[in-house]
Scaffold this motif. Structure first.
Motif, short mmCIF file in Angstrom:
data_model
loop_
_atom_site.label_atom_id
_atom_site.label_comp_id
_atom_site.label_asym_id
_atom_site.label_seq_id
_atom_site.Cartn_x
_atom_site.Cartn_y
_atom_site.Cartn_z
N GLY A 1 -10.15 -8.32 -1.14
CA GLY A 1 -11.02 -7.33 -1.73
C GLY A 1 -11.62 -6.31 -0.79
O GLY A 1 -12.83 -6.28 -0.59
N ILE A 2 -10.81 -5.43 -0.22
CA ILE A 2 -11.28 -4.39 0.69
C ILE A 2 -11.34 -3.06 -0.06
O ILE A 2 -10.33 -2.58 -0.57
N ASP A 3 -12.54 -2.47 -0.16
CA ASP A 3 -12.68 -1.17 -0.82
C ASP A 3 -13.98 -0.52 -0.34
O ASP A 3 -14.76 -1.13 0.40
N TRP A 4 -14.20 0.73 -0.80
CA TRP A 4 -15.33 1.52 -0.34
C TRP A 4 -16.18 1.99 -1.52
O TRP A 4 -15.70 2.11 -2.65
N SER A 5 -17.44 2.32 -1.22
CA SER A 5 -18.29 2.98 -2.19
C SER A 5 -17.71 4.36 -2.50
O SER A 5 -16.85 4.86 -1.78
N ALA B 1 0.86 -1.18 0.00
CA ALA B 1 0.00 0.00 0.00
C ALA B 1 0.90 1.23 0.00
O ALA B 1 2.08 1.16 0.37
N GLU B 2 0.34 2.37 -0.42
CA GLU B 2 1.11 3.61 -0.44
C GLU B 2 0.37 4.69 0.34
O GLU B 2 -0.82 4.92 0.12
N THR B 3 1.07 5.36 1.26
CA THR B 3 0.47 6.42 2.05
C THR B 3 0.35 7.69 1.21
O THR B 3 0.93 7.80 0.13
N SER B 4 -0.39 8.67 1.74
CA SER B 4 -0.54 9.94 1.03
C SER B 4 0.79 10.67 0.90
O SER B 4 0.95 11.51 0.01
N ALA B 5 1.73 10.33 1.76
CA ALA B 5 3.07 10.93 1.69
C ALA B 5 4.00 10.16 0.76
O ALA B 5 5.18 10.51 0.61
N GLY B 6 3.49 9.12 0.12
CA GLY B 6 4.29 8.36 -0.83
C GLY B 6 5.15 7.27 -0.20
O GLY B 6 6.03 6.72 -0.87
N ARG B 7 4.89 6.92 1.06
CA ARG B 7 5.64 5.84 1.70
C ARG B 7 4.95 4.51 1.42
O ARG B 7 3.72 4.44 1.39
N ASP C 1 -4.89 -9.42 2.28
CA ASP C 1 -5.20 -8.21 1.53
C ASP C 1 -5.36 -7.02 2.47
O ASP C 1 -5.70 -7.17 3.64
N ALA C 2 -5.15 -5.80 1.91
CA ALA C 2 -5.23 -4.59 2.72
C ALA C 2 -5.54 -3.40 1.82
O ALA C 2 -5.32 -3.43 0.61
N SER C 3 -6.02 -2.33 2.45
CA SER C 3 -6.28 -1.09 1.72
C SER C 3 -6.16 0.08 2.69
O SER C 3 -6.59 -0.02 3.84
N LEU C 4 -5.58 1.17 2.22
CA LEU C 4 -5.48 2.40 3.00
C LEU C 4 -6.65 3.32 2.67
O LEU C 4 -7.00 3.49 1.50
N ASP C 5 -7.26 3.94 3.69
CA ASP C 5 -8.30 4.92 3.42
C ASP C 5 -7.67 6.32 3.37
O ASP C 5 -6.49 6.49 3.69
N LEU D 1 -5.72 -0.43 11.35
CA LEU D 1 -4.53 0.10 12.02
C LEU D 1 -4.50 1.60 11.78
O LEU D 1 -4.35 2.06 10.65
N ASP D 2 -4.69 2.36 12.85
CA ASP D 2 -4.75 3.82 12.72
C ASP D 2 -3.35 4.43 12.63
O ASP D 2 -2.36 3.82 13.04
N PRO D 3 -3.26 5.66 12.12
CA PRO D 3 -1.94 6.30 11.98
C PRO D 3 -1.18 6.45 13.30
O PRO D 3 0.05 6.54 13.29
#
Length: 276
Positions: free
Chosen positions: A147-151, A60-66, A101-105, A129-131
């Motif tokens: 398959g973890i995702d959101w509407s 997964a990639e964070t909003s900071a690009g990590r 599987d995993a997904s970042l919100d 897992l929170d920040p």
């Protein structure tokens, strides 16, 4: 018609977890059992491989690009050259378990499933897992979370249990990350394949990859299959759009296929691209 081509002729044992990296304009994906992190450039067709010492469940990639990966029951940061730093361990970590599987919100919360490697029924967990490093057990009783995702409005969380053939829906509060009201969105018949990785398209339909089904099912938010996209591989595993939303990349597996099956489907293990 959705044209399907081979983007990269890999021979992944279990290709998984494709995501678009906004920081590098590349597609990140893993070969779970081949234990590698892959960085694919769709412009040049070049794929960089970083070998890892153990299987990877996701990237997964964070909003900071990590970049974040799951190895065993651990969450790790991984650098551009493959260097790793452990940052967390799942609450129910145990011998024979691993993150899948995993997904970042958008708030930086990592939603990830824990599975038993022998696929013992009901031993899987869904975590958040929170920040700040706090783990939350969202739900339990799963066998193989995928398959973890959101509407599109993020009011609904979708989670697949591949072994049960079910895609669940939860009411989701995007501010707090709290979920409630789990229900079965759709139960997919085994003769159509097992629902695996998924993503939500721009019209709010779920694109669920069908392992052993050689297809992707396009599922409405109401829970019916609106259409399917046939694939040249029997065991597709997951999918992700690029930044334009016009190209859908699909990972696949060679795992468990016989010699004759591989001869009939030589693209198995490849990274596919669909013009969507």
């Amino acid at each position: 018609m959705n044209e399907v081509t081979v983007a990269f002729s890999s021979q992944a044992v279990l290709g998984e977890s494709p995501i678009w990296s906004g920081s590098t304009a590349r597609l990140l994906w893993v070969d779970t059992l081949g234990a590698s992190l892959n960085i694919f450039d769709p412009i040049t067709g070049h794929n960089v491989v970083h070998a890892m010492p153990s299987p990877l469940g996701f990237v997964a990639e964070t909003s900071a690009g990590r970049w974040i990966i799951g190895t065993g029951c651990h969450v790790e940061l991984v650098g551009r050259s493959g260097e790793r730093q452990r940052i967390a361990t799942a609450p129910h970590a145990q011998e024979g378990g691993r993150l899948n599987d995993a997904s970042l919100d958008p708030s930086g919360r990592l939603w990830v499933g824990l599975m038993n490697e022998e696929l013992k029924e009901g031993l899987g967990y869904l975590y958040r897992l929170d920040p700040d490093g706090a783990w939350h057990t969202v739900d339990s009783g799963f066998t193989l979370i995928n398959g973890i995702d959101w509407s599109r409005d993020r009011s609904t969380l979708y989670v697949t249990d591949s072994r049960k053939g079910v895609i669940y829906a939860y009411d989701h509060d995007p501010l707090s990350g709290e979920v409630k009201n789990r229900r079965s969105l759709i139960l997919i018949s085994p003769n159509k394949g097992k629902p695996d990785g998924l993503t939500v398209d721009r019209e709010g339909f779920l694109l669920s990859v069908l392992f052993d089904g050689a297809a992707i099912a396009r599922i409405s938010p109401e829970g019916y299959i609106a259409s399917t996209i046939a694939l040249p591989v029997p065991r597709p595993t997951s999918c992700a759009f690029d930044d334009t939303g016009r190209h859908l990349f699909v990972t696949s597996a060679r795992l468990g296929l016989s010699k004759s099956e591989l001869e009939r489907a030589p693209a198995s293990g490849a990274l596919l691209r669909i013009d969507y």
